[in-house]
Design a protein around this motif. Structure first.
Motif, short mmCIF file in Angstrom:
data_model
loop_
_atom_site.label_atom_id
_atom_site.label_comp_id
_atom_site.label_asym_id
_atom_site.label_seq_id
_atom_site.Cartn_x
_atom_site.Cartn_y
_atom_site.Cartn_z
N VAL A 9 2.30 16.28 -21.23
CA VAL A 9 3.62 16.29 -20.59
C VAL A 9 4.16 17.71 -20.55
CG1 VAL A 9 6.00 15.49 -20.74
CG2 VAL A 9 4.12 13.94 -21.30
N LYS A 10 4.69 18.08 -19.39
CA LYS A 10 5.36 19.37 -19.23
C LYS A 10 6.75 19.10 -18.66
CE LYS A 10 1.20 22.03 -18.50
NZ LYS A 10 0.46 22.92 -17.64
N ILE A 11 7.76 19.61 -19.35
CA ILE A 11 9.14 19.56 -18.84
C ILE A 11 9.49 20.98 -18.44
CG2 ILE A 11 11.54 19.01 -19.32
CD1 ILE A 11 10.57 17.12 -21.51
N ARG A 12 9.89 21.14 -17.20
CA ARG A 12 10.19 22.48 -16.68
C ARG A 12 11.64 22.57 -16.22
NH1 ARG A 12 5.04 24.89 -15.46
NH2 ARG A 12 3.42 23.30 -15.47
N LEU A 13 12.24 23.72 -16.52
CA LEU A 13 13.56 24.08 -16.04
C LEU A 13 13.38 25.17 -14.98
CD1 LEU A 13 15.31 24.43 -19.51
CD2 LEU A 13 15.57 22.55 -17.91
N PRO A 14 14.40 25.46 -14.18
CA PRO A 14 14.26 26.56 -13.22
C PRO A 14 13.91 27.89 -13.88
CG PRO A 14 16.17 25.25 -12.67
CD PRO A 14 15.66 24.74 -14.00
N GLY A 15 14.35 28.09 -15.13
CA GLY A 15 14.10 29.36 -15.81
C GLY A 15 12.85 29.39 -16.67
N ASN A 40 -1.89 4.98 -19.88
CA ASN A 40 -2.69 4.39 -18.80
C ASN A 40 -1.83 3.74 -17.71
OD1 ASN A 40 -5.33 5.04 -19.87
ND2 ASN A 40 -4.73 3.68 -21.53
N HIS A 41 -0.58 4.11 -17.67
CA HIS A 41 0.34 3.62 -16.64
C HIS A 41 -0.14 4.13 -15.28
CE1 HIS A 41 4.11 3.03 -14.43
NE2 HIS A 41 4.52 2.29 -15.44
N THR A 42 0.13 3.37 -14.25
CA THR A 42 -0.25 3.77 -12.90
C THR A 42 0.49 5.05 -12.49
OG1 THR A 42 -0.47 3.00 -10.63
CG2 THR A 42 1.54 2.38 -11.78
N ASP A 43 -0.09 5.82 -11.60
CA ASP A 43 0.53 7.05 -11.12
C ASP A 43 1.76 6.71 -10.29
OD1 ASP A 43 -1.63 8.23 -12.28
OD2 ASP A 43 -2.59 8.85 -10.42
N PHE A 44 2.80 7.54 -10.43
CA PHE A 44 3.99 7.32 -9.63
C PHE A 44 4.92 8.52 -9.70
CE2 PHE A 44 5.57 6.16 -13.72
CZ PHE A 44 6.93 6.30 -13.70
N VAL A 45 5.97 8.48 -8.88
CA VAL A 45 7.00 9.52 -8.84
C VAL A 45 8.34 8.82 -9.00
CG1 VAL A 45 8.10 11.28 -7.40
CG2 VAL A 45 5.62 10.94 -7.28
N LEU A 72 10.22 13.19 -11.97
CA LEU A 72 9.08 12.93 -12.84
C LEU A 72 7.90 12.54 -11.96
CD1 LEU A 72 8.92 10.96 -16.11
CD2 LEU A 72 7.45 10.27 -14.23
N VAL A 73 6.75 13.19 -12.19
CA VAL A 73 5.53 12.89 -11.45
C VAL A 73 4.42 12.62 -12.45
CG1 VAL A 73 3.81 13.73 -9.80
CG2 VAL A 73 6.21 14.41 -9.55
N LYS A 74 3.86 11.41 -12.41
CA LYS A 74 2.73 11.06 -13.27
C LYS A 74 1.48 10.99 -12.39
CE LYS A 74 0.74 7.94 -16.61
NZ LYS A 74 -0.61 8.01 -16.05
N SER A 75 0.47 11.73 -12.79
CA SER A 75 -0.80 11.76 -12.07
C SER A 75 -1.92 11.78 -13.10
CB SER A 75 -0.87 12.99 -11.17
OG SER A 75 -2.11 13.05 -10.51
N GLY A 76 -2.67 10.70 -13.17
CA GLY A 76 -3.71 10.60 -14.19
C GLY A 76 -3.06 10.58 -15.57
N ILE A 81 7.61 16.98 -15.36
CA ILE A 81 9.02 16.64 -15.22
C ILE A 81 9.77 17.93 -14.91
CG2 ILE A 81 11.04 15.65 -16.34
CD1 ILE A 81 9.05 14.16 -18.22
N ALA A 82 10.45 17.95 -13.79
CA ALA A 82 11.26 19.11 -13.40
C ALA A 82 12.72 18.68 -13.43
CB ALA A 82 10.88 19.60 -12.02
N VAL A 83 13.55 19.42 -14.19
CA VAL A 83 14.97 19.10 -14.27
C VAL A 83 15.79 20.36 -14.01
CG1 VAL A 83 14.70 17.14 -15.83
CG2 VAL A 83 15.00 19.39 -16.79
#
Length: 137
Positions: A9-15, A40-45, A72-76, A81-83
């Motif tokens: 998991v990566k949470i990113r801020l503008p800075g 193992n949740h399905t991919d989604f946004v 939030l974007v889950k892929s594989g 997560i961009a906030v």
């Protein structure tokens, strides 16, 4: 599809980054309500609303974040997560105070920046007005 026990998991801020690590569970809130994600949740946004974001690490430790709106974007087995704004707190009891203090400081910085921009704009208008004056006596 492989069966995984963790997600990156990566949470990113503008800075810059707010969090980057392995987790076994995510709890978040979207416009239509709260939801949880396992590895193992399905991919989604999903569009996130201002709320509490809870990450559970492999050792069972919980990381608590107060976030503004985001995506939030889950892929594989990766979750990005961009906030707009976010802050981490050690527990839910102090999260409200931490978020208030952080957002208040950000708003003060934004207010100072807007004031400086207004002064620059006014100075530019005065200089352009000075250029329009007829230089002949």
């Amino acid at each position: 599809m492989s069966t995984a026990t963790q997600m990156q998991v990566k949470i990113r801020l503008p800075g810059g980054p707010l969090f980057d690590g392995e987790v076994i569970q995510i709890n978040a809130v979207a416009q239509d309500g709260a939801f949880g994600i396992l590895p193992n949740h399905t991919d989604f946004v999903s569009a996130l609303v201002p709320s509490v974001l809870l990450l559970t690490q492999p050792d069972g430790a919980e990381r608590i974040f107060g976030i503004d709106e985001g995506l939030l974007v889950k892929s594989g087995h990766k979750v990005e997560i961009a906030v707009r704004r976010g802050v981490e707190s050690h527990d839910l009891e102090t999260l409200g105070h931490t978020v208030d203090a952080f957002f208040e400081a950000v708003e003060d910085d934004e207010r100072i920046a807007r004031s400086a921009l207004s002064r620059l704009e006014a100075n530019m208008v005065r200089r352009f007005a000075g250029l329009r004056k007829d230089p002949t006596p």
